[in-house]
Design an enzyme around this catalytic site. Structure first.
Site, PDB file in Angstrom:
ATOM      1  N   THR A 196       3.944 -13.410  -3.104  1.00  0.00           N
ATOM      2  CA  THR A 196       4.814 -12.714  -4.163  1.00  0.00           C
ATOM      3  C   THR A 196       6.529 -12.380  -4.204  1.00  0.00           C
ATOM      4  O   THR A 196       7.080 -12.910  -3.022  1.00  0.00           O
ATOM      5  CB  THR A 196       4.148 -11.053  -4.213  1.00  0.00           C
ATOM      6  OG1 THR A 196       3.391 -11.135  -3.713  1.00  0.00           O
ATOM      7  CG2 THR A 196       5.085  -9.781  -4.826  1.00  0.00           C
ATOM      8  N   VAL A 235      -5.650  -4.211  -8.560  1.00  0.00           N
ATOM      9  CA  VAL A 235      -4.627  -4.503  -8.281  1.00  0.00           C
ATOM     10  C   VAL A 235      -3.754  -3.646  -6.646  1.00  0.00           C
ATOM     11  O   VAL A 235      -4.068  -3.217  -6.086  1.00  0.00           O
ATOM     12  CB  VAL A 235      -4.151  -2.022  -8.980  1.00  0.00           C
ATOM     13  CG1 VAL A 235      -2.530  -2.022  -9.175  1.00  0.00           C
ATOM     14  CG2 VAL A 235      -4.498  -2.308 -10.730  1.00  0.00           C
TER      15      VAL A 235
END
Length: 968
Positions: A799, A828
């Site tokens: 990320t 998610v």
């Protein structure tokens, strides 16, 4: 679109380019001599140009005719002058095609391409001059100049084998005037099989004598051919059938050499199986060895290397598209040995009774010429994603090869390399003249780049530190390279014009001496960044002292081939070893340039850097800044956490460059008075555009083999946020999150709903397909996960995120990710949840990275950090209460106890580490006894990533800045 007529060249433009090249290749004294000679002969050149303009105006293909006439006027033997060999890729047939089966498939493919030329040309308008002279064409020897003759009514090919020379039918015309079509594969195969079953040829059927004649110097072959035609009889008739064939195919009764370069030479010069089986007068020739290895030989006077590669590639694709199982009669798995021969030609060898002809000694081209005309080849490997990135930046792949070759020549030849003319053929298929025109690739900027690379010390040469000056020089050299190519493609190339001027000058004219090197350039570089079907090929060397370099790109490699004559033949090995090193050096520089291009940061990196205050340095304030603005700003970014990152130093250097490039974009925004919100979006969007990070383009695959991305952006001052999740066709999810925040009235949109919302915007980003996100690296990660029972580890930067404080004291944060490798569809993660993977308000900005799977809200971590820092008595007084913390530790929140132990231990700040590997000016809020990756880095056991520029770039690990780095 109609094809354009090739323009009449401008004399002044041509002379300007000649002057540019000669100024680079001649010494100062000789260049002045050229200028003096040019002044004296200017009127002579104007007169030659005027006559050329008159004749060229009525001939749309005057350049092609000029080029062909020059090659047809060469008297050198074809095998070592204008023959262009290529080795085709092996057949992909699972059961493996035998020699005869593959030979028949290639013959069928050639007949298919001949009857349907648009299979190679495509639907766009392209010139037909070359394609119309590939098949059913021969180069016939002449007394002073050869002739290229086309036989449009030909339906047959010739097979050369130990049994003799056999004409076989490969095409059919149902009725006079109707269109040609290929004979069915089985009919072609049955003829090939019958030919191969014939006994060894007798003296009058032996193909060696007649083939050897085609390998003689052209004037000698002309004289003997005239004798054969005057004698008439079977020999003349047989020769006529050979000359009028669509193409020839040589069936070698031996396997090819083990080395690929030797195989390439064997395709061109003969396999050495006892008989000489090459008929060089044919423009197109197929060769198939006993193990089904195949190749082609083309005659350069009819077509250039670009079209030769196109034809070879098309024939390979067509032969591979032929489903041989469907071609068999029902119930058979191989072609029938008893299939009927439906050919109209009698299948018997041609006779060549040459008793009345004084024959030269049979040619022994193979061993003799391979020694004097060596070819060497090697492969340069790298990650497929790197080659894809280079190809994605128009012209960059070719520039990489060109600059690498120039560096190699300089390293190998020293100062004498400056006197060589390097030519890169540039194709002109959008003009009625379709030949390649030469682009003279040496330039002032490329020489400066090479000199800079040469000036590096040994350590930098082996592992170059790509400084800003090298980046700038590469940029300028690349722009000049593209400009030279563009000029040629626009019809302003000067090669044909120089040739016309040179031929128009008398032998004693002083200018002619300076123009002669343009006719036989020292270095000939050609190739293609991605080619399927051709294993290797090489340009012909028609000059006495010349080097031909060919490159053929693959998905994960590039094959380099070097072919030399004269002095270059002796240097091939030295050039090869030097080129291997140069390709790596220049590739790392070209890759950085490509990544900067993907991020839209080239101009940003080239700008002179403004001084900003970092770690106590002075900052030059913006004269346009208002008094209400704070002169300081801070920006931190991260490229993601990861475990067991086994990356070599070169990869780490590229990753750090990418991070610094993204940082530069955000810094530029803030330095110009931009908002923190715009800055974090720019940084994260740039990282999304780079294949190295698990966000945007580099996102991982889920278990369905697709990408589902998520991103969040937070305006700390406005206490507003926007998030997207499970989006598949959004190039920059962080930009989509910004749209959600500002235009949707919601804070989070997911999947189809998010993409429908984005599609409905008035100003919208163009969606991208799944192929945009497909990277080799991420696909291999998915394959490893699927083939292993072990728990997946993120072994690559994950990320991405950024936090910023602008000059107005406003905080913002942004983050983006592709999630976890092999995740479930619809998953998610924390990145899309404000308070979990990201948070910002007026006092605090946080972005996190790692495998966070916990029922405990991450917002508690944010509160902990805020409380810990502001409550610690050691924390110094600051001008403002704003704080930014970048949290990127691999916090495996499934083990929530680790977080709790952190929180309870509340260790003192640890400064002044003694280990040089330990990061300076940072505090570790964790237990030093932990053996996590983060702990090992903080204790100096593992290297961390760090790039210092004019602003801070934080590491991909959980760090808290000390007072020395807070610029509030």
């Amino acid at each position: 679109m109609a094809l354009l007529n090739y323009p009449i060249p401008d004399l002044e433009v041509t002379l300007q380019e000649v002057g540019r090249v000669l100024q680079l290749t001649l010494g100062p004294e000789k260049y002045l001599q050229y200028k003096d000679a040019l002044c004296q002969q200017k009127e002579v050149l104007r007169d030659i140009h005027s006559r050329l303009a008159v004749t060229a105006s009525g001939r749309e293909n005057w350049v092609t005719e000029q080029f062909k006439n020059r090659l047809l006027g060469s008297t050198d033997p074809l095998p070592t002058s204008t023959s262009m060999p290529a080795v085709l890729l092996p057949s992909r047939a699972e059961r493996g095609a035998g020699q005869l089966e593959r030979a028949a498939a290639l013959l069928w493919a050639a007949s298919k391409l001949y009857s349907e030329p648009r299979l190679a040309e495509g639907d766009g308008a392209t010139e037909r001059t070359q394609q119309s002279e590939v098949f059913a064409a021969s180069r016939l020897p002449g007394k002073t100049q050869d002739q290229l003759k086309v036989y449009p009514d030909s339906l047959h090919a010739i097979i050369l084998c130990t049994g003799g020379v056999f004409p076989i039918q490969i095409l059919q015309r149902p009725s006079p005037g109707s269109l040609l079509s290929p004979l069915p594969f089985l009919d072609i195969y049955s003829q090939v099989r019958e030919v191969a079953s014939q006994p060894a040829a007798g003296p009058e059927q032996d193909p060696t004598p007649i083939c050897s004649l085609s390998a003689l110097p052209r004037q000698a072959w002309f004289a003997l051919r005239e004798q054969i035609l005057q004698e008439g009889g079977p020999a003349a008739s047989s020769l006529g059938l050979m000359e009028s064939a669509v193409l020839s195919l040589s069936l070698e009764d031996c396997s090819p050499p083990a080395e690929l370069a030797e195989t390439l030479n064997a395709v061109r010069l003969g396999g050495g199986g006892g008989r000489f089986l090459r008929y060089y007068d044919k423009v197109a020739n197929l060769v198939v060895f006993q193990d089904s290895t195949a190749g082609m030989v083309f005659e350069h006077c009819a077509l250039d290397g670009m079209v030769a590669g196109l034809v070879a590639e098309s024939i390979w694709h067509l032969s591979e598209s032929l489903n041989l199982d469907l071609c068999q009669p029902q119930g058979q798995t191989t072609a029938s040995p008893t299939a009927k021969n439906t050919s109209s030609l009698p299948l018997k060898p041609l006779n060549f009774p040459l008793k009345g002809i004084t024959m030269p000694a049979p040619a022994t081209l193979g061993p003799a010429l391979q020694a004097t005309h060596p070819i060497i080849t090697f492969e340069f490997f790298s990650f497929p994603d790197i080659f894809t990135t280079l190809r994605g930046h128009r012209g960059l792949f070719d520039a990489w090869i060109t600059f690498s070759l120039q560096l190699t020549l300089k390293q190998t030849l020293g100062d004498s390399a400056a006197g060589l003319i390097l030519v890169t053929p540039t194709h002109m298929r959008h003009y009625k003249h379709g030949r390649c025109d030469p682009t003279y690739s040496f330039s002032t900027r490329s020489q400066q780049l090479v000199e800079a690379l040469m000036s590096c010390d040994t350590e930098k040469k082996n592992s170059p530190q790509f400084m800003k000056e090298l980046f700038r020089l590469f940029h300028l050299a690349f722009l000049e390279h593209k400009h030279l190519i563009k000029i040629t493609k626009s019809g302003q190339g000067v090669g044909p014009h120089i040739a016309a001027l040179r031929w128009g000058l008398g032998q004693e004219n002083p200018v002619k001496t300076f123009l002669e090197p343009f006719g036989s350039p020292s270095i000939y570089l050609t190739g293609k960044d991605l080619m399927e079907g051709v294993e290797c090929a090489v340009g012909n060397v028609y000059a006495r002292d010349q080097l031909a370099v060919t490159y053929l790109g693959r998905r994960d490699r590039v094959r380099m081939l070097l072919n030399g004559k004269g002095s270059f033949a002796k240097l091939l090995r030295h050039l090869q070893e030097s080129l291997k090193v140069s390709l790596e050096i220049v590739m790392l520089l070209a890759l950085r340039y490509a990544i900067a291009g993907q991020m839209g940061a080239v101009e940003c990196l080239l700008q002179e850097e403004k001084e900003v205050r970092v770690n106590g340095n002075e900052h030059q304030t913006d004269s346009n800044a208002t008094s209400s603005q704070n002169s300081d700003f801070t920006l931190l970014i991260h490229g993601g956490a990861g475990e067991d990152m086994l990356l070599n130093q070169k990869v780490i250097n590229v990753v750090e460059f990418s991070l610094e490039t993204a940082l530069s974009l955000g810094a530029q925004e803030l330095a110009g008075g931009g908002s923190s919100l715009d800055a974090v979006q720019k940084c994260v969007a740039a990282l999304e555009d780079c294949f190295l990070f698990n966000a945007g383009k580099g996102s991982v695959f889920n278990r369905d083999g697709k990408q589902e991305m998520e991103a969040t952006i937070v305006d700390g001052t406005g206490m507003n946020s926007g998030s997207v999740a499970c989006v598949r066709n959004v190039k920059n999810p962080v930009k989509a999150a910004r749209q959600v925040m500002e235009k949707s009235g919601h804070t989070l949109l997911i999947g189809d709903g998010a993409e429908e919302f984005l599609e409905g915007l008035e100003l919208k980003e163009k969606p991208v397909g799944a192929e945009y996100f497909h990277t080799y690296l991420r696909w291999k990660e998915m394959e490893v996960l699927c083939s292993s029972s072990n728990t997946s580890k993120n072994n690559h930067p994950q990320t991405v995120g950024a936090v910023a404080l602008d000059r107005l004291g406003k905080l913002a944060a942004a983050t983006s990710t592709g999630g976890m490798v092999g995740k479930r569809k619809g998953r998610v993660g924390d990145t899309a949840v404000v308070g979990a993977g990201i948070y910002a308000d007026k006092k605090l900005a946080v972005t996190c990275s790692g495998q966070i799977q916990s029922s405990q809200p991450m917002s508690e971590c944010c509160h902990y950090m805020d409380w810990n820092v502001t409550g610690d008595p050691m924390w110094p007084k600051r001008k403002t209460s704003s704080l930014m913390i970048l949290v990127t530790a691999p916090l495996r929140m499934a083990h929530a106890g680790e977080m709790q132990s952190w929180r309870r231990s509340r260790p003192e700040f640890k400064l002044n580490f003694q280990n040089p590997k330990q990061p300076t000016s940072y505090a570790f809020l964790g237990d030093p006894l932990h053996d996590s990756l983060f702990s090992r880095i903080m204790l100096g056991k593992e290297k961390h990533w760090r790039v210092w520029k004019t602003v801070n770039m934080c590491l991909p690990y959980c760090l808290t800045p000390t007072h020395q780095d807070l610029l509030f």
